[in-house]
Design a protein around this motif. Structure first.
Motif, PDB file in Angstrom:
ATOM      1  N   PRO A   1       0.296   5.279  -2.271  1.00  0.00           N
ATOM      2  CA  PRO A   1      -1.096   4.936  -1.974  1.00  0.00           C
ATOM      3  C   PRO A   1      -1.322   4.757  -0.482  1.00  0.00           C
ATOM      4  CG  PRO A   1       0.079   3.029  -2.835  1.00  0.00           C
ATOM      5  CD  PRO A   1       1.021   4.190  -2.931  1.00  0.00           C
ATOM      6  N   GLY A   2      -2.456   5.257  -0.011  1.00  0.00           N
ATOM      7  CA  GLY A   2      -2.820   5.084   1.388  1.00  0.00           C
ATOM      8  C   GLY A   2      -3.464   3.741   1.627  1.00  0.00           C
TER       9      GLY A   2
ATOM     10  N   ASP B   1      -6.514   3.044   2.063  1.00  0.00           N
ATOM     11  CA  ASP B   1      -7.729   2.855   1.259  1.00  0.00           C
ATOM     12  C   ASP B   1      -7.431   2.136  -0.049  1.00  0.00           C
ATOM     13  OD1 ASP B   1      -8.783   4.325   3.242  1.00  0.00           O
ATOM     14  OD2 ASP B   1      -9.605   5.917   2.006  1.00  0.00           O
ATOM     15  N   LEU B   2      -6.264   2.418  -0.638  1.00  0.00           N
ATOM     16  CA  LEU B   2      -5.962   1.954  -1.987  1.00  0.00           C
ATOM     17  C   LEU B   2      -5.009   0.757  -2.039  1.00  0.00           C
ATOM     18  CD1 LEU B   2      -5.522   5.428  -3.718  1.00  0.00           C
ATOM     19  CD2 LEU B   2      -7.595   4.057  -3.467  1.00  0.00           C
TER      20      LEU B   2
ATOM     21  N   GLU C   1      -5.100   1.239   9.976  1.00  0.00           N
ATOM     22  CA  GLU C   1      -4.844   2.570  10.519  1.00  0.00           C
ATOM     23  C   GLU C   1      -5.421   2.611  11.931  1.00  0.00           C
ATOM     24  OE1 GLU C   1      -4.875   6.473   8.147  1.00  0.00           O
ATOM     25  OE2 GLU C   1      -6.796   6.498   9.190  1.00  0.00           O
TER      26      GLU C   1
ATOM     27  N   ARG D   1       0.207   3.124  11.329  1.00  0.00           N
ATOM     28  CA  ARG D   1      -0.184   2.408  10.110  1.00  0.00           C
ATOM     29  C   ARG D   1       0.607   1.107  10.023  1.00  0.00           C
ATOM     30  NH1 ARG D   1      -0.495   7.854   7.992  1.00  0.00           N
ATOM     31  NH2 ARG D   1      -2.605   8.269   7.229  1.00  0.00           N
TER      32      ARG D   1
ATOM     33  N   GLY E   1      -8.530  -2.994  -1.167  1.00  0.00           N
ATOM     34  CA  GLY E   1      -7.743  -1.817  -1.521  1.00  0.00           C
ATOM     35  C   GLY E   1      -7.453  -1.744  -3.006  1.00  0.00           C
TER      36      GLY E   1
ATOM     37  N   LYS F   1      -8.757   1.111  -5.684  1.00  0.00           N
ATOM     38  CA  LYS F   1      -7.821   1.845  -6.538  1.00  0.00           C
ATOM     39  C   LYS F   1      -8.260   1.789  -7.996  1.00  0.00           C
ATOM     40  CE  LYS F   1      -3.809   0.018  -7.431  1.00  0.00           C
ATOM     41  NZ  LYS F   1      -2.419  -0.468  -7.255  1.00  0.00           N
TER      42      LYS F   1
ATOM     43  N   GLU G   1       0.351  10.360   1.871  1.00  0.00           N
ATOM     44  CA  GLU G   1      -0.260   9.285   1.088  1.00  0.00           C
ATOM     45  C   GLU G   1      -1.576   9.766   0.481  1.00  0.00           C
ATOM     46  OE1 GLU G   1      -0.706   6.195   3.963  1.00  0.00           O
ATOM     47  OE2 GLU G   1       1.359   5.500   3.734  1.00  0.00           O
TER      48      GLU G   1
ATOM     49  N   ASP H   1      -5.429   8.835  -0.797  1.00  0.00           N
ATOM     50  CA  ASP H   1      -6.497   7.889  -0.494  1.00  0.00           C
ATOM     51  C   ASP H   1      -7.733   8.269  -1.292  1.00  0.00           C
ATOM     52  OD1 ASP H   1      -7.284  10.193   0.755  1.00  0.00           O
ATOM     53  OD2 ASP H   1      -6.964   9.447   2.786  1.00  0.00           O
ATOM     54  N   THR H   2      -8.870   7.731  -0.924  1.00  0.00           N
ATOM     55  CA  THR H   2     -10.095   8.032  -1.667  1.00  0.00           C
ATOM     56  C   THR H   2     -10.483   9.509  -1.542  1.00  0.00           C
ATOM     57  OG1 THR H   2     -11.336   7.215   0.257  1.00  0.00           O
ATOM     58  CG2 THR H   2     -11.043   5.702  -1.575  1.00  0.00           C
ATOM     59  N   ASN H   3     -10.049  10.169  -0.478  1.00  0.00           N
ATOM     60  CA  ASN H   3     -10.306  11.609  -0.362  1.00  0.00           C
ATOM     61  C   ASN H   3      -9.626  12.387  -1.483  1.00  0.00           C
ATOM     62  OD1 ASN H   3     -11.891  11.451   1.925  1.00  0.00           O
ATOM     63  ND2 ASN H   3     -10.183  11.716   3.336  1.00  0.00           N
TER      64      ASN H   3
END
Length: 296
Positions: free
Chosen positions: A32-33, A35-36, A41, A83, A119, A123, A186, A188-190
């Motif tokens: 997980p990035g 975002d999650l 960053e 990160r 985050g 997720k 990782e 993320d939401t993308n």
């Protein structure tokens, strides 16, 4: 092309791909990035030109202390993407001062920080979004095909669509699992957005094929017919349209992979892989599965 006669080969290939994808997800997991899972960053550049990833990581590790997770990646434009766990404003200033002592002036390009609670919420909402979209699409198709209940019940169209969508999202997820293990990629939401795009494109293609099957079933209502022949005829009628539509999108995606910015490379790659396998499933998975549920 006699699709139904070779259905075992097509379904067997898809089954192997899905099993392999889930095996990779179970063995390696999805990384997980920020975002999650929460974290910071930080993209920056330095006054000195001989700065390396290792040197930045060692400098940050001194300030962060043992046990802290620090990741540093360099970009082609001379910037570094760092990160870190979630930082307070005071910690951010301390890090910046330490880096300035070691590497000269620090120029911040971007900075974003997400708390662990946010985050985790993102997720959970992402998982629910994918699940509800798949379920909602299946219900809609079952309702849309309610007037064609012979020889296959309308709700089975919905179940088949659900299975093909599961096929379409599993393979890109498996790819990112192995890339995460080897390359540290990782999600993320993308990635969630990419999966939703894949599902939308795939189900559009599946509906076109199913609608042609429905039309030919309606034309033959009251007659004796072989469902396999109807499906073969319908798929062959729509195959050129499906392939041409996919190629137009694939050309654009490949161009973005080659000439687009590095920041969206894996986002585009996810859509590209999902699109190719989504088109495959619409033709070579959905229709054979529908045939297997025929009522004699």
């Amino acid at each position: 092309m006699n699709l139904i006669a070779n259905k075992n080969y097509f379904l067997g290939f898809s089954g192997l791909m899905v099993v392999a994808a889930w095996a990779l997800i179970i063995i390696f997991g999805l990384r997980p990035g920020i975002d999650l899972k929460g974290g910071t960053e930080w993209q920056m550049s330095f006054g000195k030109s001989d700065v390396t990833e290792t040197a930045i990581k060692e400098a940050l590790q001194k300030t962060a202390g043992e046990g802290s997770t620090v990741s540093v990646k360099s970009s082609d434009d001379g910037t570094f993407l760092v990160r870190l766990p979630s930082l307070s404003e005071e910690q951010r200033r301390n890090y910046k001062e330490e880096l300035a002592k070691e590497f000269g002036e620090v120029s911040e390009k971007s900075y974003s920080s997400i708390g662990p609670a946010i985050g985790s919420e993102l997720k959970n909402k992402s998982i629910w979004a994918v699940a509800l979209v798949m379920f909602g699409i299946s219900l809609f198709i079952a309702w849309a095909f309610r007037k064609v209940s012979e020889p296959v019940k309308s709700w089975k169209y919905g179940i088949v669509t659900l299975l093909t969508l599961l096929h379409d999202v599993s393979i890109p997820a498996g790819l990112l699992a192995i890339l995460g293990h080897w390359k540290g990629i990782e999600i993320d939401t993308n990635f969630i957005v990419a999966l939703l795009v894949v599902m939308g494109f795939s189900v559009h293609d599946t509906i076109v094929v199913f609608d042609r099957i429905r039309e030919n079933l309606t034309l033959n209502r009251g007659k004796r017919f072989d469902l396999g022949e109807i499906i073969n005829f319908s798929v062959n009628e729509t195959m050129a349209r499906s392939i041409n539509t996919t190629l137009t999108l694939v050309i654009v995606l490949v161009a973005l992979l080659i000439f687009g910015p590095a920041s969206i490379f894996f986002f585009i790659l996810t859509i590209l892989v999902g699109t190719v396998f989504g088109t495959y499933s619409s033709i070579f998975v959905a229709s054979p599965l529908l045939y297997l549920w025929q009522k004699k």
